[in-house]
Design an enzyme around this catalytic site. Sequence first.
Site, PDB file in Angstrom:
ATOM      1  N   HIS A 172      55.379  81.095 -22.748  1.00  0.00           N
ATOM      2  CA  HIS A 172      56.639  81.678 -22.282  1.00  0.00           C
ATOM      3  C   HIS A 172      57.822  80.890 -22.837  1.00  0.00           C
ATOM      4  O   HIS A 172      57.801  79.667 -22.884  1.00  0.00           O
ATOM      5  CB  HIS A 172      56.706  81.666 -20.746  1.00  0.00           C
ATOM      6  CG  HIS A 172      55.925  82.774 -20.116  1.00  0.00           C
ATOM      7  ND1 HIS A 172      56.178  83.257 -18.864  1.00  0.00           N
ATOM      8  CD2 HIS A 172      54.890  83.516 -20.600  1.00  0.00           C
ATOM      9  CE1 HIS A 172      55.351  84.251 -18.591  1.00  0.00           C
ATOM     10  NE2 HIS A 172      54.543  84.416 -19.622  1.00  0.00           N
ATOM     11  N   TYR A 211      62.462  83.521 -10.386  1.00  0.00           N
ATOM     12  CA  TYR A 211      62.762  82.713  -9.197  1.00  0.00           C
ATOM     13  C   TYR A 211      63.917  83.409  -8.482  1.00  0.00           C
ATOM     14  O   TYR A 211      65.004  83.498  -9.041  1.00  0.00           O
ATOM     15  CB  TYR A 211      63.197  81.299  -9.602  1.00  0.00           C
ATOM     16  CG  TYR A 211      62.085  80.397 -10.113  1.00  0.00           C
ATOM     17  CD1 TYR A 211      61.619  80.502 -11.420  1.00  0.00           C
ATOM     18  CD2 TYR A 211      61.523  79.427  -9.288  1.00  0.00           C
ATOM     19  CE1 TYR A 211      60.622  79.660 -11.887  1.00  0.00           C
ATOM     20  CE2 TYR A 211      60.519  78.575  -9.758  1.00  0.00           C
ATOM     21  CZ  TYR A 211      60.074  78.702 -11.054  1.00  0.00           C
ATOM     22  OH  TYR A 211      59.079  77.863 -11.514  1.00  0.00           O
ATOM     23  N   PRO A 241      56.860  72.543  -4.859  1.00  0.00           N
ATOM     24  CA  PRO A 241      56.388  73.265  -6.059  1.00  0.00           C
ATOM     25  C   PRO A 241      57.475  73.958  -6.876  1.00  0.00           C
ATOM     26  O   PRO A 241      57.200  74.411  -8.002  1.00  0.00           O
ATOM     27  CB  PRO A 241      55.410  74.299  -5.481  1.00  0.00           C
ATOM     28  CG  PRO A 241      55.802  74.461  -4.060  1.00  0.00           C
ATOM     29  CD  PRO A 241      56.369  73.157  -3.614  1.00  0.00           C
ATOM     30  N   LYS A 268      56.185  70.970 -11.254  1.00  0.00           N
ATOM     31  CA  LYS A 268      56.008  69.663 -11.885  1.00  0.00           C
ATOM     32  C   LYS A 268      54.745  68.894 -11.484  1.00  0.00           C
ATOM     33  O   LYS A 268      54.337  67.961 -12.181  1.00  0.00           O
ATOM     34  CB  LYS A 268      57.211  68.760 -11.548  1.00  0.00           C
ATOM     35  CG  LYS A 268      58.473  69.139 -12.287  1.00  0.00           C
ATOM     36  CD  LYS A 268      58.413  68.719 -13.748  1.00  0.00           C
ATOM     37  CE  LYS A 268      59.258  69.587 -14.612  1.00  0.00           C
ATOM     38  NZ  LYS A 268      58.624  70.298 -15.659  1.00  0.00           N
ATOM     39  N   TYR A 321      62.659  71.608 -16.997  1.00  0.00           N
ATOM     40  CA  TYR A 321      61.584  72.566 -16.720  1.00  0.00           C
ATOM     41  C   TYR A 321      60.472  72.474 -17.765  1.00  0.00           C
ATOM     42  O   TYR A 321      59.282  72.468 -17.431  1.00  0.00           O
ATOM     43  CB  TYR A 321      62.157  73.990 -16.647  1.00  0.00           C
ATOM     44  CG  TYR A 321      61.228  74.975 -15.983  1.00  0.00           C
ATOM     45  CD1 TYR A 321      61.227  75.137 -14.602  1.00  0.00           C
ATOM     46  CD2 TYR A 321      60.326  75.736 -16.734  1.00  0.00           C
ATOM     47  CE1 TYR A 321      60.367  76.021 -13.975  1.00  0.00           C
ATOM     48  CE2 TYR A 321      59.462  76.626 -16.119  1.00  0.00           C
ATOM     49  CZ  TYR A 321      59.486  76.767 -14.739  1.00  0.00           C
ATOM     50  OH  TYR A 321      58.627  77.641 -14.125  1.00  0.00           O
TER      51      TYR A 321
HETATM   52  P1  FAD Z   1      44.397  66.944  -6.577  1.00  0.00           P
HETATM   53  O1  FAD Z   1      44.433  68.203  -7.360  1.00  0.00           O
HETATM   54  O2  FAD Z   1      44.747  66.995  -5.126  1.00  0.00           O
HETATM   55  O3  FAD Z   1      42.946  66.318  -6.762  1.00  0.00           O
HETATM   56  C1  FAD Z   1      42.474  65.266  -5.942  1.00  0.00           C
HETATM   57  C2  FAD Z   1      40.970  65.378  -5.831  1.00  0.00           C
HETATM   58  O4  FAD Z   1      40.466  64.288  -5.063  1.00  0.00           O
HETATM   59  C3  FAD Z   1      40.544  66.648  -5.107  1.00  0.00           C
HETATM   60  O5  FAD Z   1      39.561  67.304  -5.865  1.00  0.00           O
HETATM   61  C4  FAD Z   1      40.030  66.155  -3.767  1.00  0.00           C
HETATM   62  O6  FAD Z   1      39.023  66.995  -3.243  1.00  0.00           O
HETATM   63  C5  FAD Z   1      39.502  64.780  -4.149  1.00  0.00           C
HETATM   64  N1  FAD Z   1      39.420  63.832  -3.029  1.00  0.00           N
HETATM   65  C6  FAD Z   1      40.237  63.709  -1.953  1.00  0.00           C
HETATM   66  N2  FAD Z   1      39.808  62.723  -1.153  1.00  0.00           N
HETATM   67  C7  FAD Z   1      38.688  62.209  -1.712  1.00  0.00           C
HETATM   68  C8  FAD Z   1      37.791  61.171  -1.345  1.00  0.00           C
HETATM   69  N3  FAD Z   1      37.961  60.473  -0.213  1.00  0.00           N
HETATM   70  N4  FAD Z   1      36.759  60.909  -2.148  1.00  0.00           N
HETATM   71  C9  FAD Z   1      36.574  61.615  -3.296  1.00  0.00           C
HETATM   72  N5  FAD Z   1      37.399  62.620  -3.697  1.00  0.00           N
HETATM   73  C10 FAD Z   1      38.436  62.899  -2.913  1.00  0.00           C
HETATM   74  N6  FAD Z   1      52.106  71.705 -10.253  1.00  0.00           N
HETATM   75  C11 FAD Z   1      52.592  72.051 -11.489  1.00  0.00           C
HETATM   76  O7  FAD Z   1      52.707  71.180 -12.360  1.00  0.00           O
HETATM   77  N7  FAD Z   1      52.967  73.325 -11.808  1.00  0.00           N
HETATM   78  C12 FAD Z   1      52.876  74.316 -10.895  1.00  0.00           C
HETATM   79  O8  FAD Z   1      53.158  75.462 -11.228  1.00  0.00           O
HETATM   80  C13 FAD Z   1      52.425  73.976  -9.558  1.00  0.00           C
HETATM   81  N8  FAD Z   1      52.312  74.907  -8.598  1.00  0.00           N
HETATM   82  C14 FAD Z   1      51.738  74.589  -7.410  1.00  0.00           C
HETATM   83  C15 FAD Z   1      51.590  75.609  -6.479  1.00  0.00           C
HETATM   84  C16 FAD Z   1      50.991  75.329  -5.267  1.00  0.00           C
HETATM   85  C17 FAD Z   1      50.855  76.440  -4.269  1.00  0.00           C
HETATM   86  C18 FAD Z   1      50.499  74.011  -4.988  1.00  0.00           C
HETATM   87  C19 FAD Z   1      49.793  73.690  -3.677  1.00  0.00           C
HETATM   88  C20 FAD Z   1      50.651  72.998  -5.901  1.00  0.00           C
HETATM   89  C21 FAD Z   1      51.273  73.276  -7.115  1.00  0.00           C
HETATM   90  N9  FAD Z   1      51.437  72.295  -8.086  1.00  0.00           N
HETATM   91  C22 FAD Z   1      52.000  72.627  -9.283  1.00  0.00           C
HETATM   92  C23 FAD Z   1      51.005  70.929  -7.815  1.00  0.00           C
HETATM   93  C24 FAD Z   1      49.630  70.595  -8.415  1.00  0.00           C
HETATM   94  O9  FAD Z   1      48.682  71.551  -8.006  1.00  0.00           O
HETATM   95  C25 FAD Z   1      49.195  69.181  -7.981  1.00  0.00           C
HETATM   96  O10 FAD Z   1      50.250  68.300  -8.235  1.00  0.00           O
HETATM   97  C26 FAD Z   1      47.913  68.736  -8.716  1.00  0.00           C
HETATM   98  O11 FAD Z   1      46.787  69.356  -8.166  1.00  0.00           O
HETATM   99  C27 FAD Z   1      47.731  67.218  -8.651  1.00  0.00           C
HETATM  100  O12 FAD Z   1      46.505  66.849  -9.230  1.00  0.00           O
HETATM  101  P2  FAD Z   1      45.705  65.565  -8.741  1.00  0.00           P
HETATM  102  O13 FAD Z   1      44.493  65.499  -9.573  1.00  0.00           O
HETATM  103  O14 FAD Z   1      46.635  64.410  -8.707  1.00  0.00           O
HETATM  104  O15 FAD Z   1      45.356  65.846  -7.221  1.00  0.00           O
HETATM  105  C1  DHB Z   2      53.736  78.778 -10.230  1.00  0.00           C
HETATM  106  C2  DHB Z   2      53.851  77.737  -9.354  1.00  0.00           C
HETATM  107  C3  DHB Z   2      55.042  77.064  -9.258  1.00  0.00           C
HETATM  108  O1  DHB Z   2      55.155  76.022  -8.419  1.00  0.00           O
HETATM  109  C4  DHB Z   2      56.131  77.431 -10.025  1.00  0.00           C
HETATM  110  O2  DHB Z   2      57.294  76.763  -9.890  1.00  0.00           O
HETATM  111  C5  DHB Z   2      56.010  78.471 -10.922  1.00  0.00           C
HETATM  112  C6  DHB Z   2      54.793  79.146 -11.017  1.00  0.00           C
HETATM  113  C7  DHB Z   2      52.456  79.489 -10.334  1.00  0.00           C
HETATM  114  O3  DHB Z   2      51.546  79.182  -9.545  1.00  0.00           O
HETATM  115  O4  DHB Z   2      52.318  80.374 -11.182  1.00  0.00           O
END
Ligand code: FAD
Ligand code: DHB
Length: 393
Positions: A75, A204, A295, A299, A387
């Site tokens: 995009h 948005y 979200p 980021k 962004y």
């Molecule tokens: P996590 O994905 O939380 O992974 C952590 C892992 O550790 C999990 O698998 C968990 O099960 C495991 N764990 C927890 N405790 C333990 C334990 N005690 N022992 C072993 N394992 C354990 N980010 C973006 O950049 N762009 C987006 O568009 C965006 N949209 C989002 C939309 C939504 C609705 C949400 C909820 C989040 C969004 N995010 C977005 C954020 C993004 O999803 C997170 O920042 C990302 O998942 C972080 O990755 P991580 O590996 O640090 O943590």
């Molecule tokens: C999506 C999630 C976001 O947090 C965002 O800012 C834009 C798109 C998505 O899940 O597609």
Amino acid sequence: MTRTRTQVGIVGAGPAGLTLGHLLHLQGIDTVVLEDRSREYVEARVRAGVIEQGIVDLLTAAGAGERLRREGLVHHGIELQFAGERHRIPLSDLADGRTIVIYGQTEVVKDLIALRLESGRPLHFDVDDVSVHDLDTGRPLIRYRHEGRDAEIECDVIAGCDGFHGICRPSVPAGVLSEFSREYPFGWLGILAEVAPSNDELVYAHHERGFALLSLRSPELSRLYVQCRPDEDLAEWPDDRVWEELQLRLGLEGWTLAEGPIVEKGVTGMRSYVCEPMRYGRLFLAGDAAHIVPPTGAKGLNLALHDVQVLAESITHLVETGSTTGLDAYSDTCLRRVWRAEHFSWWMTQMLHRPEEQDAFDLKLQLSQLRYVTSSPAAATALAENYVGLTSL
Ligand code: FAD
Ligand code: DHB
């Protein structure tokens, strides 16, 4: 009790833990990845979808971007909607041609798990009672239970990639970490729907009933969000009500939002959080374990992968030279990008969401800010470069 040794013990098989494991594997460094959920659960957890170009480049260079390049949707802009009009922010024109790619976090995770299994290096799902010990020594330990047996791994370094609710950050002794946070009175109710996206680019929307976001996962799958309360009860949101609210908030003269079967629905509360430093002794925190952003700026996933890029380089430096210079700089290096993303996500959130009781002055400020960002190339450029992801920080 089984006792083993590895160079880097990684807690958590989310995007951060899996990417770190892969980057270190490419350097010939031994890791063990422990995950307390099942593979099916981790692969099905619907979350992010917007990937910065820098992260696409990182995954591609690491050999983890093949399907992303093939199936990801590039995009070049996003749209901001307010006061009944849509305004395009031409991201690529404003940010040196850089783009974002729409590719689900679920797919990133599946690709990384497949690579890990191919490497033959250990990745254990469904582990219980994970705990970390001796963090301030040169030989930190991870203990856990797996398939009914207690196990202990001696490590050179432990990477806490276990997300916001993990055990690594709380294992740091009290008083070591400084915490900075903000709770928002908002949540996002997100759906995945089997219908072609009604717009080519993300929308948005600021609306008097609250924020809404139109996004997508593929040409056949739409991803949509509506602002709700952080503790919203999903039972109060039958599919009809979700569509009704989306129609109202995204509605525009001469445009229709197509509806389809909803295949996933969930609520996420919104908060900002940072702990400093992102380290204690030989424990290094990465991704959501160290920081959370609301979200709105898309980021979180990107930040998590920026962290592990820095961490992988620092650990490689340690292994190759015995020097901890890289690891000593890890937290400060990451925190520069983290705080930029914290500010950007907070700014996008406060510009686009409607508090339940909004002061008339605050509403006027929001609309003025939206008008400025969509009419001034300088203001639009500030949004665009944040962004798509800043290249220098
Ligand atoms: P996590 O994905 O939380 O992974 C952590 C892992 O550790 C999990 O698998 C968990 O099960 C495991 N764990 C927890 N405790 C333990 C334990 N005690 N022992 C072993 N394992 C354990 N980010 C973006 O950049 N762009 C987006 O568009 C965006 N949209 C989002 C939309 C939504 C609705 C949400 C909820 C989040 C969004 N995010 C977005 C954020 C993004 O999803 C997170 O920042 C990302 O998942 C972080 O990755 P991580 O590996 O640090 O943590
Ligand atoms: C999506 C999630 C976001 O947090 C965002 O800012 C834009 C798109 C998505 O899940 O597609």
